[in-house]
Design a protein around this motif. Structure first.
Motif, PDB file in Angstrom:
ATOM      1  N   VAL A 128       0.803  -1.350   0.074  1.00  0.00           N
ATOM      2  CA  VAL A 128      -0.053  -0.160  -0.126  1.00  0.00           C
ATOM      3  C   VAL A 128       0.827   1.187  -0.215  1.00  0.00           C
ATOM      4  CG1 VAL A 128      -1.602   1.271   1.430  1.00  0.00           C
ATOM      5  CG2 VAL A 128      -1.915  -1.144   0.929  1.00  0.00           C
ATOM      6  N   HIS A 129       2.012   1.273   0.840  1.00  0.00           N
ATOM      7  CA  HIS A 129       2.683   2.420   0.984  1.00  0.00           C
ATOM      8  C   HIS A 129       3.778   2.739  -0.331  1.00  0.00           C
ATOM      9  CE1 HIS A 129       4.631   5.768   3.347  1.00  0.00           C
ATOM     10  NE2 HIS A 129       5.581   5.134   3.102  1.00  0.00           N
ATOM     11  N   HIS A 130       4.350   1.612  -0.681  1.00  0.00           N
ATOM     12  CA  HIS A 130       5.382   1.733  -1.536  1.00  0.00           C
ATOM     13  C   HIS A 130       5.111   0.993  -2.972  1.00  0.00           C
ATOM     14  CE1 HIS A 130       8.226   2.738   1.681  1.00  0.00           C
ATOM     15  NE2 HIS A 130       7.995   1.695   2.563  1.00  0.00           N
ATOM     16  N   GLY A 131       4.070   0.441  -2.959  1.00  0.00           N
ATOM     17  CA  GLY A 131       3.708  -0.213  -4.381  1.00  0.00           C
ATOM     18  C   GLY A 131       2.525   0.281  -4.858  1.00  0.00           C
ATOM     19  N   LEU A 132       1.951   1.417  -4.477  1.00  0.00           N
ATOM     20  CA  LEU A 132       0.911   1.820  -4.764  1.00  0.00           C
ATOM     21  C   LEU A 132       0.610   2.524  -6.157  1.00  0.00           C
ATOM     22  CD1 LEU A 132      -2.102   2.916  -4.013  1.00  0.00           C
ATOM     23  CD2 LEU A 132      -1.305   4.960  -3.291  1.00  0.00           C
ATOM     24  N   VAL A 133      -0.245   2.015  -7.036  1.00  0.00           N
ATOM     25  CA  VAL A 133      -0.678   2.685  -8.359  1.00  0.00           C
ATOM     26  C   VAL A 133      -1.833   2.968  -8.128  1.00  0.00           C
ATOM     27  CG1 VAL A 133      -0.710   2.360 -10.678  1.00  0.00           C
ATOM     28  CG2 VAL A 133       1.259   1.498  -9.557  1.00  0.00           C
ATOM     29  N   ARG A 134      -2.375   4.144  -8.327  1.00  0.00           N
ATOM     30  CA  ARG A 134      -4.088   4.531  -7.871  1.00  0.00           C
ATOM     31  C   ARG A 134      -4.827   3.737  -9.070  1.00  0.00           C
ATOM     32  NH1 ARG A 134      -4.430   7.708  -4.083  1.00  0.00           N
ATOM     33  NH2 ARG A 134      -3.321   9.446  -3.760  1.00  0.00           N
ATOM     34  N   GLY A 135      -5.672   2.831  -8.347  1.00  0.00           N
ATOM     35  CA  GLY A 135      -6.840   2.203  -9.179  1.00  0.00           C
ATOM     36  C   GLY A 135      -6.287   0.843  -9.243  1.00  0.00           C
ATOM     37  N   ARG A 136      -5.146   0.453  -8.502  1.00  0.00           N
ATOM     38  CA  ARG A 136      -4.647  -1.001  -8.922  1.00  0.00           C
ATOM     39  C   ARG A 136      -4.582  -1.612  -7.506  1.00  0.00           C
ATOM     40  NH1 ARG A 136      -1.347  -1.623 -13.451  1.00  0.00           N
ATOM     41  NH2 ARG A 136      -2.338  -0.506 -15.283  1.00  0.00           N
ATOM     42  N   ASP A 137      -5.197  -2.944  -7.375  1.00  0.00           N
ATOM     43  CA  ASP A 137      -5.366  -3.590  -6.149  1.00  0.00           C
ATOM     44  C   ASP A 137      -3.922  -4.194  -5.934  1.00  0.00           C
ATOM     45  OD1 ASP A 137      -7.812  -3.077  -5.919  1.00  0.00           O
ATOM     46  OD2 ASP A 137      -8.550  -4.670  -6.980  1.00  0.00           O
ATOM     47  N   PHE A 138      -3.839  -4.859  -4.826  1.00  0.00           N
ATOM     48  CA  PHE A 138      -2.827  -5.535  -4.407  1.00  0.00           C
ATOM     49  C   PHE A 138      -3.034  -7.184  -4.077  1.00  0.00           C
ATOM     50  CE2 PHE A 138      -3.402  -4.511  -0.146  1.00  0.00           C
ATOM     51  CZ  PHE A 138      -3.166  -5.595   0.664  1.00  0.00           C
ATOM     52  N   ARG A 139      -2.303  -8.105  -4.446  1.00  0.00           N
ATOM     53  CA  ARG A 139      -2.802  -9.435  -4.180  1.00  0.00           C
ATOM     54  C   ARG A 139      -2.024 -10.293  -3.165  1.00  0.00           C
ATOM     55  NH1 ARG A 139      -1.641 -12.399  -9.147  1.00  0.00           N
ATOM     56  NH2 ARG A 139       0.306 -12.514  -8.181  1.00  0.00           N
ATOM     57  N   LEU A 140      -2.719 -11.025  -2.292  1.00  0.00           N
ATOM     58  CA  LEU A 140      -2.199 -11.658  -1.139  1.00  0.00           C
ATOM     59  C   LEU A 140      -2.288 -13.164  -1.458  1.00  0.00           C
ATOM     60  CD1 LEU A 140      -1.201 -12.312   1.818  1.00  0.00           C
ATOM     61  CD2 LEU A 140      -3.449 -12.385   2.391  1.00  0.00           C
ATOM     62  N   ARG A 141      -1.380 -13.871  -1.513  1.00  0.00           N
ATOM     63  CA  ARG A 141      -1.432 -15.285  -1.882  1.00  0.00           C
ATOM     64  C   ARG A 141      -0.757 -16.073  -0.492  1.00  0.00           C
ATOM     65  NH1 ARG A 141       0.737 -16.796  -7.174  1.00  0.00           N
ATOM     66  NH2 ARG A 141      -1.283 -16.105  -7.977  1.00  0.00           N
ATOM     67  N   LEU A 142      -1.490 -17.162  -0.003  1.00  0.00           N
ATOM     68  CA  LEU A 142      -1.117 -17.904   1.314  1.00  0.00           C
ATOM     69  C   LEU A 142      -1.020 -19.354   0.639  1.00  0.00           C
ATOM     70  CD1 LEU A 142      -2.651 -16.620   4.420  1.00  0.00           C
ATOM     71  CD2 LEU A 142      -0.471 -16.319   3.826  1.00  0.00           C
ATOM     72  N   SER A 143      -0.290 -19.997   1.003  1.00  0.00           N
ATOM     73  CA  SER A 143      -0.041 -21.443   0.752  1.00  0.00           C
ATOM     74  C   SER A 143       0.675 -22.189   1.893  1.00  0.00           C
ATOM     75  CB  SER A 143       0.352 -21.841  -0.891  1.00  0.00           C
ATOM     76  OG  SER A 143       1.777 -21.237  -0.678  1.00  0.00           O
ATOM     77  N   THR A 144       0.445 -23.516   2.061  1.00  0.00           N
ATOM     78  CA  THR A 144       1.163 -24.446   2.858  1.00  0.00           C
ATOM     79  C   THR A 144       1.503 -25.500   1.903  1.00  0.00           C
ATOM     80  OG1 THR A 144      -0.960 -25.536   3.659  1.00  0.00           O
ATOM     81  CG2 THR A 144      -0.187 -23.766   4.913  1.00  0.00           C
ATOM     82  N   GLU A 145       2.678 -25.892   2.318  1.00  0.00           N
ATOM     83  CA  GLU A 145       3.174 -27.302   1.580  1.00  0.00           C
ATOM     84  C   GLU A 145       4.081 -27.804   2.678  1.00  0.00           C
ATOM     85  OE1 GLU A 145       4.860 -26.487  -2.113  1.00  0.00           O
ATOM     86  OE2 GLU A 145       3.344 -25.317  -2.785  1.00  0.00           O
ATOM     87  N   SER A 146       3.861 -29.086   3.007  1.00  0.00           N
ATOM     88  CA  SER A 146       4.580 -29.715   4.001  1.00  0.00           C
ATOM     89  C   SER A 146       4.367 -29.022   5.139  1.00  0.00           C
ATOM     90  CB  SER A 146       6.032 -30.145   3.359  1.00  0.00           C
ATOM     91  OG  SER A 146       6.656 -30.808   4.228  1.00  0.00           O
ATOM     92  N   ALA A 147       5.658 -28.840   5.741  1.00  0.00           N
ATOM     93  CA  ALA A 147       5.910 -27.809   7.011  1.00  0.00           C
ATOM     94  C   ALA A 147       6.166 -26.553   7.008  1.00  0.00           C
ATOM     95  CB  ALA A 147       6.792 -28.786   7.994  1.00  0.00           C
ATOM     96  N   ALA A 148       5.680 -25.911   5.926  1.00  0.00           N
ATOM     97  CA  ALA A 148       6.055 -24.345   5.594  1.00  0.00           C
ATOM     98  C   ALA A 148       4.752 -23.705   5.194  1.00  0.00           C
ATOM     99  CB  ALA A 148       7.223 -24.331   4.478  1.00  0.00           C
ATOM    100  N   ILE A 149       4.863 -22.475   5.492  1.00  0.00           N
ATOM    101  CA  ILE A 149       3.813 -21.258   4.871  1.00  0.00           C
ATOM    102  C   ILE A 149       4.525 -20.377   4.221  1.00  0.00           C
ATOM    103  CG2 ILE A 149       1.924 -19.725   6.036  1.00  0.00           C
ATOM    104  CD1 ILE A 149       1.764 -21.594   8.372  1.00  0.00           C
ATOM    105  N   ARG A 150       3.839 -20.026   3.104  1.00  0.00           N
ATOM    106  CA  ARG A 150       4.496 -19.181   1.954  1.00  0.00           C
ATOM    107  C   ARG A 150       3.353 -18.027   1.956  1.00  0.00           C
ATOM    108  NH1 ARG A 150       8.310 -19.214  -1.992  1.00  0.00           N
ATOM    109  NH2 ARG A 150       7.934 -17.578  -3.896  1.00  0.00           N
ATOM    110  N   VAL A 151       4.018 -16.821   2.198  1.00  0.00           N
ATOM    111  CA  VAL A 151       3.163 -15.590   1.899  1.00  0.00           C
ATOM    112  C   VAL A 151       3.664 -14.898   0.809  1.00  0.00           C
ATOM    113  CG1 VAL A 151       2.533 -13.353   3.013  1.00  0.00           C
ATOM    114  CG2 VAL A 151       2.987 -15.464   4.579  1.00  0.00           C
ATOM    115  N   GLU A 152       2.934 -14.290  -0.152  1.00  0.00           N
ATOM    116  CA  GLU A 152       3.116 -13.821  -1.279  1.00  0.00           C
ATOM    117  C   GLU A 152       2.287 -12.440  -1.390  1.00  0.00           C
ATOM    118  OE1 GLU A 152       3.050 -15.986  -4.766  1.00  0.00           O
ATOM    119  OE2 GLU A 152       4.607 -17.372  -3.889  1.00  0.00           O
TER     120      GLU A 152
END
Length: 155
Positions: free
Chosen positions: A73-97
Motif C-alpha cells: 500500500v505504501h510503496h507499491g501503490l498505483v492508483r486504481g490498482r489492487d494488491f494480491r495476497l497469496r497464502l499457501s502451505t506445503e509440507s511444514a512451511a507457510i508461504r506468504v506472497e
C-alpha cells in the motif's frame, strides 16, 4: 475482490504442521483498510487450516502479512490498482506472497531507517521472523511479488 470458497473448519492440531497444499488468494484495495483486511482474512484462513489463533506461528505469519501488505500500500501503490495476497502451505512451511503493480520500487534492506524515523523497518522484521524471503518481477504484467516462507516448527 476475488474470493475462494470457504474452507471447513478443521480441528486444532497442535502437534502437526498445517495440512498439505492449502491455498488462498485474494485481491485487496491498495488502501490501509485493504491491508488490515488482508491481515485479518489471513488470520482466519490460518485458523481454518489448523494454525490456531494465539500460536507463535499464527502471530508470526499474520505479522508478515501485515508488513508486506502495508508495504504494498505504501510503496507499491498505483492508483486504481489492487494488491494480491497469496497464502499457501506445503509440507511444514507457510508461504506468504504479496503482489503489487509498482515494479520499479524494489524491496531493499540496504537502506536502514534512521533512529528518528517512524517507519522503514518492516522488511527487517520479515527477514528476522521468516526462514527466507525475496522478491521476483511479475510475469503477467507490471509489478513485483514479495514473498516470505516460514518453516513450521513442531512443539
Amino acid at each position: 475482490m476475488t474470493s475462494n470458497p470457504p474452507l471447513p473448519v478443521r480441528p486444532l492440531r497442535t502437534n502437526q504442521p498445517p495440512s498439505l497444499s492449502n491455498h488462498f488468494t485474494m485481491r485487496f484495495s491498495s488502501t490501509p483498510r485493504g491491508a488490515r483486511l488482508a491481515r485479518r482474512l489471513a488470520g482466519e484462513r490460518l485458523d481454518a487450516w489448523g494454525v490456531p489463533y494465539g500460536s507463535d506461528t499464527h502471530d508470526t505469519v499474520t505479522l508478515v502479512v501485515a508488513e508486506l501488505s502495508a508495504n504494498a500500500v505504501h510503496h507499491g501503490l498505483v492508483r486504481g490498482r489492487d494488491f494480491r495476497l497469496r497464502l499457501s502451505t506445503e509440507s511444514a512451511a507457510i508461504r506468504v506472497e504479496v503482489t503489487d503493480t509498482r515494479g520499479e520500487r524494489l524491496p531493499n534492506l540496504a537502506e536502514p531507517a534512521s533512529d528518528d524515523q517512524e517507519d522503514g523497518r518492516g522488511l527487517l522484521l520479515v527477514a528476522a521472523l521468516t526462514d527466507r524471503w525475496g522478491w521476483y518481477p511479475c510475469a503477467d504484467g507490471p509489478g513485483k511479488t514479495v514473498w516470505a516462507v516460514l518453516e513450521v516448527r513442531m512443539p
